[in-house]
Design a protein around this motif. Structure first.
Motif, PDB file in Angstrom:
ATOM      1  N   LEU A  76      13.785 -61.612 -26.783  1.00 30.38           N
ATOM      2  CA  LEU A  76      13.614 -60.171 -26.958  1.00 30.38           C
ATOM      3  C   LEU A  76      13.139 -59.615 -25.621  1.00 30.38           C
ATOM      4  O   LEU A  76      12.056 -59.980 -25.149  1.00 30.38           O
ATOM      5  CB  LEU A  76      12.577 -59.900 -28.059  1.00 30.38           C
ATOM      6  CG  LEU A  76      12.189 -58.440 -28.279  1.00 30.38           C
ATOM      7  CD1 LEU A  76      13.396 -57.590 -28.689  1.00 30.38           C
ATOM      8  CD2 LEU A  76      11.092 -58.341 -29.356  1.00 30.38           C
ATOM      9  N   ASP A  77      13.971 -58.783 -25.003  1.00 30.77           N
ATOM     10  CA  ASP A  77      13.682 -58.262 -23.657  1.00 30.77           C
ATOM     11  C   ASP A  77      13.246 -56.806 -23.793  1.00 30.77           C
ATOM     12  O   ASP A  77      14.080 -55.921 -23.984  1.00 30.77           O
ATOM     13  CB  ASP A  77      14.955 -58.398 -22.795  1.00 30.77           C
ATOM     14  CG  ASP A  77      14.730 -57.953 -21.351  1.00 30.77           C
ATOM     15  OD1 ASP A  77      13.589 -57.587 -21.000  1.00 30.77           O
ATOM     16  OD2 ASP A  77      15.715 -57.963 -20.594  1.00 30.77           O
ATOM     17  N   LEU A  78      11.917 -56.570 -23.715  1.00 30.75           N
ATOM     18  CA  LEU A  78      11.390 -55.213 -23.891  1.00 30.75           C
ATOM     19  C   LEU A  78      11.229 -54.541 -22.530  1.00 30.75           C
ATOM     20  O   LEU A  78      10.859 -55.187 -21.559  1.00 30.75           O
ATOM     21  CB  LEU A  78      10.047 -55.266 -24.617  1.00 30.75           C
ATOM     22  CG  LEU A  78      10.094 -55.875 -26.026  1.00 30.75           C
ATOM     23  CD1 LEU A  78       8.692 -55.936 -26.626  1.00 30.75           C
ATOM     24  CD2 LEU A  78      11.024 -55.087 -26.941  1.00 30.75           C
ATOM     25  N   PHE A  79      11.497 -53.231 -22.470  1.00 35.41           N
ATOM     26  CA  PHE A  79      11.537 -52.471 -21.213  1.00 35.41           C
ATOM     27  C   PHE A  79      12.665 -53.055 -20.348  1.00 35.41           C
ATOM     28  O   PHE A  79      12.469 -53.377 -19.174  1.00 35.41           O
ATOM     29  CB  PHE A  79      10.203 -52.530 -20.469  1.00 35.41           C
ATOM     30  CG  PHE A  79       8.995 -52.218 -21.313  1.00 35.41           C
ATOM     31  CD1 PHE A  79       8.555 -50.908 -21.468  1.00 35.41           C
ATOM     32  CD2 PHE A  79       8.295 -53.228 -21.966  1.00 35.41           C
ATOM     33  CE1 PHE A  79       7.432 -50.614 -22.240  1.00 35.41           C
ATOM     34  CE2 PHE A  79       7.178 -52.946 -22.742  1.00 35.41           C
ATOM     35  CZ  PHE A  79       6.737 -51.639 -22.878  1.00 35.41           C
ATOM     36  N   ALA A  80      13.829 -53.185 -20.932  1.00 34.04           N
ATOM     37  CA  ALA A  80      14.893 -54.014 -20.335  1.00 34.04           C
ATOM     38  C   ALA A  80      15.658 -53.320 -19.218  1.00 34.04           C
ATOM     39  O   ALA A  80      16.355 -53.981 -18.442  1.00 34.04           O
ATOM     40  CB  ALA A  80      15.864 -54.442 -21.434  1.00 34.04           C
ATOM     41  N   CYS A  81      15.597 -51.986 -19.157  1.00 30.35           N
ATOM     42  CA  CYS A  81      16.235 -51.225 -18.084  1.00 30.35           C
ATOM     43  C   CYS A  81      17.709 -51.636 -17.924  1.00 30.35           C
ATOM     44  O   CYS A  81      18.422 -51.824 -18.910  1.00 30.35           O
ATOM     45  CB  CYS A  81      15.416 -51.391 -16.810  1.00 30.35           C
ATOM     46  SG  CYS A  81      15.686 -50.119 -15.562  1.00 30.35           S
ATOM     47  N   GLU A  82      18.172 -51.792 -16.701  1.00 33.71           N
ATOM     48  CA  GLU A  82      19.589 -52.083 -16.479  1.00 33.71           C
ATOM     49  C   GLU A  82      19.891 -53.584 -16.468  1.00 33.71           C
ATOM     50  O   GLU A  82      21.012 -53.990 -16.179  1.00 33.71           O
ATOM     51  CB  GLU A  82      20.059 -51.395 -15.196  1.00 33.71           C
ATOM     52  CG  GLU A  82      19.956 -49.883 -15.323  1.00 33.71           C
ATOM     53  CD  GLU A  82      20.470 -49.124 -14.116  1.00 33.71           C
ATOM     54  OE1 GLU A  82      21.242 -49.688 -13.321  1.00 33.71           O
ATOM     55  OE2 GLU A  82      20.093 -47.955 -13.978  1.00 33.71           O
ATOM     56  N   GLY A  83      18.861 -54.399 -16.719  1.00 33.83           N
ATOM     57  CA  GLY A  83      19.178 -55.774 -17.075  1.00 33.83           C
ATOM     58  C   GLY A  83      18.958 -56.867 -16.049  1.00 33.83           C
ATOM     59  O   GLY A  83      19.556 -57.939 -16.181  1.00 33.83           O
ATOM     60  N   GLY A  84      18.089 -56.679 -15.058  1.00 35.24           N
ATOM     61  CA  GLY A  84      17.797 -57.786 -14.141  1.00 35.24           C
ATOM     62  C   GLY A  84      17.279 -58.999 -14.901  1.00 35.24           C
ATOM     63  O   GLY A  84      17.810 -60.112 -14.773  1.00 35.24           O
ATOM     64  N   ALA A  85      16.254 -58.781 -15.729  1.00 38.08           N
ATOM     65  CA  ALA A  85      15.697 -59.892 -16.507  1.00 38.08           C
ATOM     66  C   ALA A  85      16.702 -60.376 -17.549  1.00 38.08           C
ATOM     67  O   ALA A  85      16.877 -61.583 -17.752  1.00 38.08           O
ATOM     68  CB  ALA A  85      14.397 -59.448 -17.179  1.00 38.08           C
ATOM     69  N   THR A  86      17.377 -59.436 -18.194  1.00 38.23           N
ATOM     70  CA  THR A  86      18.355 -59.800 -19.226  1.00 38.23           C
ATOM     71  C   THR A  86      19.347 -60.832 -18.704  1.00 38.23           C
ATOM     72  O   THR A  86      19.599 -61.864 -19.344  1.00 38.23           O
ATOM     73  CB  THR A  86      19.144 -58.538 -19.670  1.00 38.23           C
ATOM     74  OG1 THR A  86      18.239 -57.613 -20.265  1.00 38.23           O
ATOM     75  CG2 THR A  86      20.226 -58.896 -20.669  1.00 38.23           C
ATOM     76  N   VAL A  87      19.917 -60.571 -17.537  1.00 41.47           N
ATOM     77  CA  VAL A  87      20.923 -61.475 -16.973  1.00 41.47           C
ATOM     78  C   VAL A  87      20.319 -62.855 -16.708  1.00 41.47           C
ATOM     79  O   VAL A  87      20.955 -63.880 -16.950  1.00 41.47           O
ATOM     80  CB  VAL A  87      21.519 -60.874 -15.678  1.00 41.47           C
ATOM     81  CG1 VAL A  87      22.337 -61.903 -14.921  1.00 41.47           C
ATOM     82  CG2 VAL A  87      22.377 -59.663 -16.020  1.00 41.47           C
TER      83      VAL A  87
END
Ligand SMILES: C[S@@+](CC[C@H](N)C(=O)[O-])C[C@H]1O[C@@H](n2cnc3c(N)ncnc32)[C@H](O)[C@@H]1O
Ligand SMILES: [Zn+2]
Length: 250
Positions: free
Chosen positions: A7-18
């Motif tokens: 669960l990626d909170l405050f995910a913005c444009e996805g640096g952490a997501t990727v």
């Protein structure tokens, strides 16, 4: 085998997501800003308040995403939180600002869920964080070639607080970095040093160069690049969490 869920909170444009995707996770990304989240490549997305998501998970045990999928509390393997850093960034640190300080509420709410969590923030937020570990571009060999052929190295320290044991891959070492670059927004980018001096605050002129430096391949805005963590950091965090989760399950 089911992929682990982050669960990626405050995910913005996805640096952490990727980064979490590279570490093998299905990512459920939440951000209150639709214009940011629409560029985020997460499998499931929710435009909304990250703190309310934590509350809903506590009260109802599940959260619904905008694609109609639901995420059960018991299925979450890792919660990542990158609350806004503006209250802590250079110039604002130690001053009263209108930016909310969300690190403490994030910690309190996530701790109540009894799951592994990560709180990420900038260096100046260090005093608000509990025993954070620093990750920097040098630890992952992040560098690229600038428009005029000069190799530039990413120095971008970010702090990670966890309720499990995270260690950096190696110590911070810039001894071989002749020329340095980063990705900073606001006034810094307009200054002479930020434009021309390849030291601390230098920001490359072309977005493509900044993206290569950060290790980002998907479409991001300048602000998305300024606010993101390099995916390599989250990949490291995600892989380490997986090793520990597997150990715990054995
Ligand atoms: C520093 S950025 C996160 C960067 C992200 N981790 C990455 O690696 O790309 C902070 C994000 O928090 C979002 N935000 C701020 N307050 C929020 C809230 N209460 N709920 C959800 N998102 C919020 C902002 O829209 C912004 O996109
Ligand atoms: Zn470093």
């Amino acid at each position: 085998m089911n992929r682990p869920k982050a669960l990626d909170l405050f995910a913005c444009e996805g640096g952490a997501t990727v980064g979490y995707q590279r570490a093998g996770y299905d990512v459920y990304a939440v951000d209150m800003d639709h214009s940011r989240l629409k560029r985020n490549p997460a499998e499931h997305k929710l435009v909304g308040d990250a703190l309310k998501v934590l509350d809903d998970l506590y009260v109802m045990g599940r959260v619904f995403f905008d694609d109609g999928s639901s995420l059960e509390l018991t299925d979450i393997d890792l919660i990542h939180m990158s609350p806004p850093c503006q209250a802590f960034t250079r110039g604002n640190a130690g001053r009263e600002t209108s930016w909310p300080k969300l690190i403490e509420p994030c910690r309190e709410k996530a701790a109540m869920l009894d799951l592994p969590y990560v709180i990420e923030n900038v260096k100046d937020a260090g005093p608000e964080m509990v025993d954070p570990v620093g990750l920097c571009g040098c630890m992952f060999g992040l560098s690229t070639i600038d428009t005029d052929g000069v190799r530039i190295h990413l120095q971008r320290l970010r702090l990670f607080e966890t309720n499990w044991n995270l260690q950096p891959p190696r110590p911070c070492d810039h001894s071989t970095h002749e020329w340095v670059a980063g990705a900073y927004g606001g006034a810094r980018r307009d200054k002479y040093e930020a434009k021309y001096v390849r030291k601390g605050g230098y920001v490359p002129r072309e977005k493509a160069v900044v993206k290569r430096l950060l290790g980002i391949e998907h479409d991001v805005t300048w602000n998305g690049a300024f606010e993101c963590i390099p995916p390599a950091y989250a990949e490291w965090v995600g892989l380490n969490a997986r090793v520990q989760l597997i150990k715990e399950a054995a």
